[in-house]
Design an enzyme around this catalytic site. Structure first.
Site, PDB file in Angstrom:
ATOM      1  N   GLU A   1      45.718  54.695  46.275  1.00  0.00           N
ATOM      2  CA  GLU A   1      45.003  53.584  45.634  1.00  0.00           C
ATOM      3  C   GLU A   1      43.494  53.869  45.577  1.00  0.00           C
ATOM      4  OE1 GLU A   1      44.320  48.782  46.462  1.00  0.00           O
ATOM      5  OE2 GLU A   1      45.000  50.115  48.066  1.00  0.00           O
TER       6      GLU A   1
ATOM      7  N   LYS B   1      47.072  46.158  38.923  1.00  0.00           N
ATOM      8  CA  LYS B   1      47.589  45.362  40.035  1.00  0.00           C
ATOM      9  C   LYS B   1      47.678  43.903  39.617  1.00  0.00           C
ATOM     10  CE  LYS B   1      46.923  44.656  45.018  1.00  0.00           C
ATOM     11  NZ  LYS B   1      46.075  44.972  46.176  1.00  0.00           N
TER      12      LYS B   1
ATOM     13  N   CYS C   1      49.105  48.727  46.827  1.00  0.00           N
ATOM     14  CA  CYS C   1      48.812  48.134  48.131  1.00  0.00           C
ATOM     15  C   CYS C   1      49.861  47.108  48.528  1.00  0.00           C
ATOM     16  CB  CYS C   1      47.404  47.539  48.113  1.00  0.00           C
ATOM     17  SG  CYS C   1      46.781  47.073  49.746  1.00  0.00           S
TER      18      CYS C   1
END
Length: 530
Positions: free
Chosen positions: A286, A351, A404
């Site tokens: 990430e 995301k 994440c």
């Protein structure tokens, strides 16, 4: 045992709160990296006995009658979440001079809020409380309901659900493919609470017999699933996971960005280890790219020169939309970009589920007025992506990428993983150092793999990076705080059935059955009393 239970039942005031707090803290030992599930066989019987004595002075209204039970559950939850999530404060110490003031908000404030879910569970359980095994059933249902609510209320944070304590190893993870984490939460609390029956004679044999059957079925099903050979894979893909181990203190330092990027390229172009094939797919963690590609188009050229013909890179990167550079107005996304061997960005996914106060500020205008801003060191606030679509991989395969902590949401992962062959998780757990946090996060990937019957490829900046097979077994992994690569050939099935509806239906069925059982036992006790 009866004497011990009696003393717990009669406790009041601060002594009752302290014991509930300690029981909750002990229950955390059932979670990764400790995996000492036996601790839960102590914590939950104590909670049962405390709730036996959580009775308001008569006469009292409806809410006042539930107050002692709610308070007991809240203290249990506070101990559980404080002992299980203290490491969150590490993110605020990366730039301590700016964010250390907020340490109490993270370390204490988050557990304070999450404890309300367990307070709610205790209150609901007390509503359905009955003698003997009835109260064990009620507590299991109530905790299952509270844990399910925790997956989505207030943006959701289903970290360390109780059911994970019953799944410390792949052998004991397989049941989650049938009943999901929702069902595992209910069944785990039931089994963990059964020893409370040792303090009485009623339903003792029945309770322990049911618990023994559940444990035996849980282990036997896991053994059967792991023993049965997997369906022969129709093809495989050679994968390289890159763990650069970049110090967060340097991550956004403009003077060392070139060195960081060069390190990523070096790891990506290293010769395969003995016996390994040249990778078709390379994965970076990430936000591993230390600058915006719009500012540094030469970086794409360097990636294209590094990749061999036919290779593809999935890189965690900050993506800017609507501006040519960081200094111009634009929208920033936390993304995974797909780059081909020509150095071209061919696809990107953003995301969708952002971290409150870490990646964006809820009610930003209101928070700004009271001086609250982003509580984690970083270059900017992010906007949430609107949807997630599969990314094309070499060989005609498809993957779905989760960034994440998106990986901790069963429903989110289930929906997106249904039409793909591989799940990718990129993360940067360096915020939390070598604490229980990264180990607990990795456990989430194992459980998601089992739920969906798909392999997980996980790239983390400082660890834990690894490959997890569809049964939750770790094929290979890198230790925390090491710099290195993993080269693995990952077998995949081109066609995979969506497993989401199976375990979702199973989980709700378990919740429903326990709700009916708890209500029926409560009603029978009332009728018997009359």
């Amino acid at each position: 045992m009866e004497r011990l239970a009696g003393r717990a039942i009669l406790l009041w005031g601060w002594k009752r709160a302290l014991l509930a707090f300690m029981a909750g803290a002990i229950a955390v030992l059932g979670q990764a990296p400790y995996d000492f599930f036996a601790a839960c066989f102590v914590a939950f019987p104590v909670l049962v006995w405390l709730l036996d004595g959580a009775v308001a002075d008569a006469p009292a209204g409806f809410l006042r009658r539930l107050k002692p039970a709610f308070a007991t559950g809240w203290w249990f939850g506070f101990g559980y979440f404080l002992a299980g999530l203290w490491w969150i404060g590490g993110a605020l110490l990366v730039e301590a001079e700016s964010f250390a003031w907020a340490l109490p908000l993270a370390v204490v404030g988050i557990p304070l809020i999450l404890a309300f879910f367990y307070g709610f569970a205790a209150a609901v359980a007390r509503l359905l409380w009955s003698d003997g095994i009835g109260r064990i059933v009620a507590l299991a249902f109530a905790f299952g309901l509270a844990e399910w609510l925790r997956t989505f209320l207030f943006t959701g944070f289903p970290w360390n659900p109780i059911g994970f304590a019953a799944m410390p190893v792949p052998l004991l993870m397989q049941s989650v493919a049938v009943v999901g984490v929702a069902g595992m939460n209910v069944l785990a609390v039931f089994v963990f609470s059964v020893p409370a029956l040792l303090a009485e004679r009623r339903n003792r044999k029945l309770g322990f017999s049911l618990a023994a059957v559940l444990v035996a079925a849980h282990a036997a099903y896991g053994y059967f699933r792991l023993a049965v050979p997997a369906t022969p894979s129709e093809r495989s893909i050679n994968v390289r996971i890159v763990q650069p181990n970049i110090d967060l203190a340097e991550k956004w330092d403009g003077t060392v960005r070139d060195r960081i990027f060069a390190s990523l390229l070096e790891l990506s172009s290293a010769p395969p280890k003995a016996g390994a094939e040249k990778p078709d797919l390379i994965i970076w963690p990430e936000t591993s790219v230390p600058f915006l590609f719009t500012e540094r188009p030469d970086a794409l050229v360097a990636i294209g020169e590094t990749l061999a013909e036919g290779q593809m890179l999935l890189a965690g990167a900050v993506r800017l939309e609507g501006g040519a550079s960081a200094g111009q107005a634009g929208i920033y996304y936390n993304s995974v970009v797909s780059i081909n061997d020509k150095g071209e960005i061919v696809e990107a996914v953003d995301k969708v589920h952002l971290v409150p106060f870490g990646e964006y500020i809820p009610f930003a205008d209101v928070m700004a007025r009271v001086g609250l801003s982003q509580l984690v060191a970083g270059p900017m606030n992010f906007a949430a992506g609107t949807n997630r679509r599969p990314l094309a991989l070499p060989g005609g395969l498809k993957s779905v990428a989760f960034i994440c902590y998106e990986m901790i949401f069963p429903g989110l992962v289930s929906v997106d993983a249904a039409s793909t062959q591989i799940m990718v998780n990129v993360t940067n757990d360096a915020w939390f150092g070598d604490t229980p946090g990264p180990y607990q996060h990795f456990r989430q990937s194992q459980v998601r793999a089992v739920e969906n019957g798909l392999p997980v490829l996980r790239a983390a900046n400082t660890g834990i990076s690894g490959i997890v097979d569809p049964r939750g077994r770790v094929v290979d992994a890198l230790a925390m705080n090491v710099r290195g690569i993993i080269d693995v050939s990952v077998p995949v099935a081109v066609s995979s059935a969506a497993r989401g509806p199976v375990w979702q239906l199973g989980g709700f069925l378990i919740l429903f059955l326990f709700a009916v059982a708890a209500g029926g036992l409560k009603l029978r006790q009332k009728l018997r009393a009359n």
